[in-house]
Design an enzyme around this catalytic site. Structure first.
Site, mmCIF file in Angstrom:
data_model
loop_
_atom_site.group_PDB
_atom_site.id
_atom_site.type_symbol
_atom_site.label_atom_id
_atom_site.label_comp_id
_atom_site.label_asym_id
_atom_site.label_seq_id
_atom_site.Cartn_x
_atom_site.Cartn_y
_atom_site.Cartn_z
ATOM 1 N N LYS A 63 0.840 -1.200 0.000
ATOM 2 C CA LYS A 63 0.000 0.000 0.000
ATOM 3 C C LYS A 63 0.872 1.247 0.000
ATOM 4 O O LYS A 63 1.505 1.576 0.989
ATOM 5 C CB LYS A 63 -0.911 0.060 1.227
ATOM 6 C CG LYS A 63 -1.916 1.195 1.099
ATOM 7 C CD LYS A 63 -2.408 1.747 2.420
ATOM 8 C CE LYS A 63 -1.773 3.040 2.834
ATOM 9 N NZ LYS A 63 -1.901 4.178 1.934
ATOM 10 N N GLU A 103 10.055 15.606 15.167
ATOM 11 C CA GLU A 103 10.433 15.437 13.763
ATOM 12 C C GLU A 103 9.634 16.419 12.913
ATOM 13 O O GLU A 103 8.412 16.472 12.978
ATOM 14 C CB GLU A 103 10.126 14.009 13.303
ATOM 15 C CG GLU A 103 10.527 13.801 11.860
ATOM 16 C CD GLU A 103 10.332 12.368 11.416
ATOM 17 O OE1 GLU A 103 9.218 11.853 11.554
ATOM 18 O OE2 GLU A 103 11.302 11.771 10.911
ATOM 19 N N CYS A 108 13.817 10.458 6.609
ATOM 20 C CA CYS A 108 13.752 9.990 7.991
ATOM 21 C C CYS A 108 15.097 10.129 8.697
ATOM 22 O O CYS A 108 15.149 10.227 9.912
ATOM 23 C CB CYS A 108 13.269 8.560 8.027
ATOM 24 S SG CYS A 108 14.121 7.533 6.855
ATOM 25 N N GLU A 162 9.957 0.967 10.394
ATOM 26 C CA GLU A 162 10.940 2.031 10.147
ATOM 27 C C GLU A 162 10.213 3.343 10.380
ATOM 28 O O GLU A 162 9.343 3.713 9.596
ATOM 29 C CB GLU A 162 11.451 1.978 8.701
ATOM 30 C CG GLU A 162 12.109 0.684 8.292
ATOM 31 C CD GLU A 162 13.427 0.422 8.997
ATOM 32 O OE1 GLU A 162 13.930 1.297 9.726
ATOM 33 O OE2 GLU A 162 13.944 -0.699 8.827
HETATM 34 P P1 NAP Z 1 2.303 7.979 8.052
HETATM 35 O O1 NAP Z 1 1.200 8.929 8.218
HETATM 36 O O2 NAP Z 1 2.716 7.181 9.217
HETATM 37 O O3 NAP Z 1 1.875 7.014 6.858
HETATM 38 C C1 NAP Z 1 2.684 5.991 6.354
HETATM 39 C C2 NAP Z 1 1.802 4.982 5.646
HETATM 40 O O4 NAP Z 1 0.950 4.348 6.595
HETATM 41 C C3 NAP Z 1 0.874 5.605 4.616
HETATM 42 O O5 NAP Z 1 0.733 4.725 3.525
HETATM 43 C C4 NAP Z 1 -0.392 5.749 5.403
HETATM 44 O O6 NAP Z 1 -1.548 5.867 4.627
HETATM 45 C C5 NAP Z 1 -0.393 4.473 6.197
HETATM 46 N N1 NAP Z 1 -1.266 4.519 7.374
HETATM 47 C C6 NAP Z 1 -1.777 5.590 8.017
HETATM 48 N N2 NAP Z 1 -2.547 5.196 9.056
HETATM 49 C C7 NAP Z 1 -2.533 3.843 9.071
HETATM 50 C C8 NAP Z 1 -3.128 2.846 9.908
HETATM 51 N N3 NAP Z 1 -3.896 3.163 10.945
HETATM 52 N N4 NAP Z 1 -2.889 1.543 9.625
HETATM 53 C C9 NAP Z 1 -2.089 1.196 8.605
HETATM 54 N N5 NAP Z 1 -1.514 2.095 7.765
HETATM 55 C C10 NAP Z 1 -1.715 3.401 8.005
HETATM 56 O O7 NAP Z 1 3.611 8.691 7.521
HETATM 57 P P2 NAP Z 1 3.689 9.719 6.329
HETATM 58 O O8 NAP Z 1 3.066 10.988 6.812
HETATM 59 O O9 NAP Z 1 3.196 9.137 5.081
HETATM 60 O O10 NAP Z 1 5.287 9.836 6.179
HETATM 61 C C11 NAP Z 1 6.098 10.584 7.010
HETATM 62 C C12 NAP Z 1 6.669 9.771 8.160
HETATM 63 O O11 NAP Z 1 7.351 8.611 7.697
HETATM 64 C C13 NAP Z 1 7.700 10.522 8.960
HETATM 65 O O12 NAP Z 1 7.395 10.459 10.325
HETATM 66 C C14 NAP Z 1 9.010 9.816 8.683
HETATM 67 O O13 NAP Z 1 9.944 9.835 9.675
HETATM 68 C C15 NAP Z 1 8.582 8.449 8.395
HETATM 69 N N6 NAP Z 1 9.570 7.782 7.543
HETATM 70 C C16 NAP Z 1 10.413 6.871 8.100
HETATM 71 C C17 NAP Z 1 11.370 6.243 7.332
HETATM 72 C C18 NAP Z 1 12.294 5.224 7.904
HETATM 73 O O14 NAP Z 1 12.804 4.419 7.152
HETATM 74 N N7 NAP Z 1 12.536 5.180 9.186
HETATM 75 C C19 NAP Z 1 11.481 6.545 5.985
HETATM 76 C C20 NAP Z 1 10.620 7.490 5.456
HETATM 77 C C21 NAP Z 1 9.650 8.089 6.243
HETATM 78 P P3 NAP Z 1 -2.036 7.339 4.151
HETATM 79 O O15 NAP Z 1 -1.611 7.344 2.742
HETATM 80 O O16 NAP Z 1 -3.502 7.374 4.316
HETATM 81 O O17 NAP Z 1 -1.340 8.364 4.980
#
Ligand code: NAP
Ligand code: MG
Length: 503
Positions: free
Chosen positions: A199, A405, A308, A274
């Site tokens: 997804k 963050e 990240c 991650e």
């Molecule tokens: P996010 O809101 O956590 O969303 C990540 C993914 O999870 C999206 O596809 C999101 O869908 C989905 N999601 C949201 N709620 C969910 C739930 N209840 N159950 C299952 N899936 C769900 O993060 P983001 O805003 O897209 O990205 C930014 C974040 O990613 C930052 O905090 C960053 O640090 C982190 N990140 C971490 C890494 C790493 O490798 N450590 C790398 C890149 C990014 P939607 O499309 O609906 O939001």
């Protein structure tokens, strides 16, 4: 001056084939649509550049059923490892063949410049696919000497372990490097013989959908790679709860990671998380500043800080503080903002207007808590989700810009002196993803590597990732590792076998 709004006339035919139309999900061998579609927007101008189905639980059921069937009933599960390797290499070749189109589409949907999307959403994913392809033929167990004391003498046992694929993997990914994230999930699943339902973020789904099609074109059997689009609250949550899923590989925010971890524990699914980061960069007084200044600037501004591992907390020794900050300001001011398809632009807009608002709010909070903006600090006076590369001086460890963050191009700088413990400064965070130090002293460097609580540490450089290097975070930055041999281990289970060979 580069343009600030993308023009689409000069896009390659491959990009035009993907953009400006609905792009359906990839489930089994089919493209599957829905009644309701979500617009995908170009953050340089808000134009709807494509649309994707708002997937539902029913779509998740269908995709998981396809993945379970492909896993259980072959030909994937019974295919020779060498054949799987060839197919993964073929997929890498197709990603490269379509590199221009993929990097253009990624630039349009994510706002990142073509140079960036080519490097991180084409070249690096192709690398990762080839690296993982190599593992397909090298997954092996062990033979072990067994003969427990409680058995009567004379019983001869032969024991060994097998490493078996865990089953169907759910990959859930964010929007920051979309095709790269998709491949980090798909490649180890393929190498180990798992199948996957992925997804992508609804903000940046288009290259993942194309990757699903390319997997079929490469000859990977239908059902092995499925791409389901839609919102996390519906599609993501349905995947996490689904009994057909054996492993969840999630990349995203710490808050969603926490929810997923709780939900997955109900059914004892294996998980890799991650999550976020607040990575420190430490400039010692003996650092080679000619190297350190551009390195720390890249450490925060790479991928617009939507990274990240972004080095968002910069600690600089008092003796060189002004010099380093001046150098970083100079680097920031030389970054040319512009539309992602304009080759003159160094940096495009952030991924969305919502992300722009979030980042600007953080900059305001930093100012109101007493930090001083010395570069950027504002949006462009133009539509589009632009935020100028921003440097703040005299930040303090208690400020929100240092604790939380931001996921944007915002650098908080702080001073330290000879009496400060750099490890205490670096470790003063809930996160533990990346960290870097700039010094010419080997002992200082290695002591930092040992003492810092972060999963990825760099010396005199920041943010280098490679398919061979396990990548993962400590503390609230996650659980488990991706890439490297760690990804192979986490997609396989060990099975112990004991055979009685007594004559
Ligand atoms: P996010 O809101 O956590 O969303 C990540 C993914 O999870 C999206 O596809 C999101 O869908 C989905 N999601 C949201 N709620 C969910 C739930 N209840 N159950 C299952 N899936 C769900 O993060 P983001 O805003 O897209 O990205 C930014 C974040 O990613 C930052 O905090 C960053 O640090 C982190 N990140 C971490 C890494 C790493 O490798 N450590 C790398 C890149 C990014 P939607 O499309 O609906 O939001
Ligand atoms: Mg989100």
């Amino acid at each position: 001056m580069p343009a600030l709004s993308n023009e689409y006339d000069n896009l390659s035919q491959g990009a035009k084939d993907i953009l400006f139309k609905p792009q359906d999900m990839v489930i089994g061998s089919e493209r599957v649509g829905d009644d309701v579609y979500i617009d995908v927007l170009d953050p340089t101008n808000g134009t709807a550049v494509a649309s994707i189905p708002e997937g539902t639980r029913q779509h998740v059921d269908k995709a998981v059923a396809a993945a379970v069937d492909a896993f259980e009933n072959g030909p994937w599960s019974t295919m020779r490892a060498g054949e799987r390797e060839k197919l993964i290499i073929k997929l890498a070749e197709l990603v490269e063949r379509d590199g221009q189109a993929l990097s253009e589409v990624e630039a349009v949907e994510s706002g990142r410049t073509l140079m960036n999307t080519k490097a991180f959403d084409v070249d690096f994913p192709a690398d990762c696919l080839r690296y993982m392809a190599g593992w397909a033929t090298k997954i092996s167990g062990k033979t072990l000497p067994v003969g427990p004391a409680y058995l009567p003498p004379g019983i001869d046992l032969f024991a060994y372990t097998l490493r078996e694929p865990v089953g169907v993997v759910a990959g859930i990914i964010p929007w920051n490097v979309p095709l790269c994230q998709a491949v980090w999930k798909i490649a180890p699943a393929l190498a180990t013989g798992c199948t996957i339902v992925l997804k992508p973020s609804e903000l940046t789904p288009l290259t993942a959908l194309r990757l699903g099609e390319l997997a079929l074109d490469a000859g990977i059997p239908p059902g092995v790679v499925n791409i389901v689009t839609g919102y996390g609250s519906e599609v993501g949550a349905a995947l996490v709860e689904h009994p057909g899923i054996s492993k969840i590989s999630f990349t995203g925010s710490t808050s969603v990671g926490r929810q997923i971890s709780a939900a997955a524990s109900e059914s004892f699914k294996k998980i890799t998380l991650e999550l976020g980061g607040k990575s420190p960069m430490i400039v010692m007084k003996d650092a080679n500043l000619e190297n350190a200044i551009p390195a720390v600037a890249l450490g925060i501004f790479a991928n617009h800080g939507q990274n990240c591992c972004a080095g968002s907390r910069l600690f600089i020794h008092d003796d060189v503080y002004e010099q380093v900050v001046e150098g970083v300001i100079n680097e920031a001011d030389n970054i040319v903002l512009g539309a992602s398809l304009d080759p003159e632009a160094h940096m495009g807009p952030l991924v969305s207007m919502a992300q722009q608002a979030r980042v600007l709010e953080y900059i305001d909070s930093g100012k109101s808590e007493g930090a001083e903006v010395v570069a950027g600090g504002e949006a462009l006076d133009h539509p589009g989700a632009y935020v100028k590369p921003t440097v703040l001086m005299n930040a303090r460890p208690d400020m929100r810009i240092v604790r939380e963050e931001i996921f944007g191009p915002v650098l908080a700088t702080m001073r330290f002196n000879d009496n400060d413990d750099i490890l205490a400064l670096a470790n003063d965070t809930e996160y533990g993803l990346g960290a870097s130090i700039y010094t010419e002293n080997l002992t200082t460097a290695h002591q930092f590597v040992r003492g810092v609580k972060a999963g990825n540490v760099w010396v005199n450089i920041h943010g280098i990732l490679d398919a061979a290097l396990p990548f993962g975070g400590m503390k609230n930055s996650g659980h488990g590792h991706e890439l490297g041999d760690a990804a192979i281990l986490s997609h396989t289970s060990s099975k112990s076998a004991v055979v009685n060979v007594t004559q």
